[in-house]
Scaffold this active site. Sequence first.
Site: not given
Length: 448
Positions: A117, A380, A244, A168-169, A213, A93, A129, A114
Amino acid sequence: MDFQNTYLKDVMAQVASKNADQPEFIQAVEEVLKSLEPIVDLHPEYAKAGLIERMVEPERQIMFRVPWVDDNGQVHVNRGFRVQFNSAIGPFKGGLRFHPSVNLGIIKFLGFEQTFKNSLTSLPMGGGKGGCDFDPKGKSDNEVMRFCQSFMTELYKHIGPNTDIPAGDIGVGGREIGYMFGQYKRIRTAFENGVLTGKGLTYGGSLARTQATGYGLCYFTEEMLKANKSSFKGKTVVISGSGNVAIYATEKATEYGGKVVALSDSNGYIYDENGVDLAIIKDLKEVKRARLSEYVNLVPTAKYFAGKGIWTIKCDIALPCATQNELNGDDARTLLANGCFCVAEGANMPSTPEAIDAFIAAKILFGPAKAANAGGVATSGLEMSQNSLRLSWTFEEVDEKLFNIMKNIFWACSNAASEVGMDGNYAAGANIAGFKKVAEAMMAQGVI
Ligand code: NDP
């Protein structure tokens, strides 16, 4: 960086020599391994199990050609990536980044971070990622759509609701996720909306995901401030970026009583001593997709400065929310000299190692990215839960869950730091707390 633990030292040397052309990946690994020393010292069995060597090597890396046609009929070719880093605690993820600077090393550093995290969120998600060196800036909607369709035409083979769930990123928001979901659905002939998160509300998206976020960053920061007898109230705040994360961090910091006086983009920054007008920023960035410099045409009392330099503005709290390594040692010293006492990272790895060392040495409050910006992926995870349940929760329900997750993450970091005698070092605490669960799962699952 000096390692006392010889096992970690050897692994770090291998990582540096095997990935010599990937400085961001080496930087991210070094930062994590360094703070794991007290834990690895206690577990000699990790060396025999090759645990750390396995953790620093992605399970799978996919690189692919993304050909697409612009509005003039010209063909372009970009390079796409998906790095499936670690699936010990759940399916891969992590977001997709579309930016010209994207390369394998950047995607690997993001995937590695990630993993820890996602573990910190307490939800069952592994780390991954992806992205592409495509630049969405200046492209028409049709060009972005054709690009996204081409990207998904390869990516769909490697993802799925129980395998790998991108989001997204940088450069990937609701528009891009929509085009990619459409193409995935068309190729698979199935409405599997659990395959992507950050979707629109009409086809399985979660309320509060857009805000998550930035809001989560402020929930974490407020908890860190409260634990140290302070709060956002009455504080001057500087936030880098204007995408964002920056926008919704501005919204929540302002709601908490802070005054956000500066925002930036890759060309420069604005300073508005009265506090930035968020409605104007949202209209410029989210609706018009305009440059930040336009703000001063609408708010004549504000100033625009070209170039870097946002960290020279005097503030109490700094929230870097743009990109990796945007805040270096000099910036950190300037912030400290100007009285900044709290830094929390909305972007991934925005502070250089020298900057982090300066913050830790000065004993200011420092919220590291993998903890402070985990609200996006946590929400998410909540979007995935809603998709599985085929239910939609209200904004308030999702926001409350996000708030509690961020609060718990702060305390997990704080407690993990205290357990190894590093009170208040939340950066070390985040690495240790995130690592423990992944390590335990990997040890239990055998050599894979
Ligand atoms: P956006 O694309 O919405 O915004 C990115 C912002 O950062 C823009 O203002 C952009 O300016 C600026 N920026 C990007 N690259 C650079 C650069 N090289 N130098 C200076 N400024 C730059 O992205 P997000 O807000 O989603 O992401 C920002 C950061 O937060 C990233 O590090 C991302 O990985 C991280 N993050 C995002 C999450 C999310 O849910 N979106 C979750 C967790 C972390 P410009 O428009 O000029 O390019």
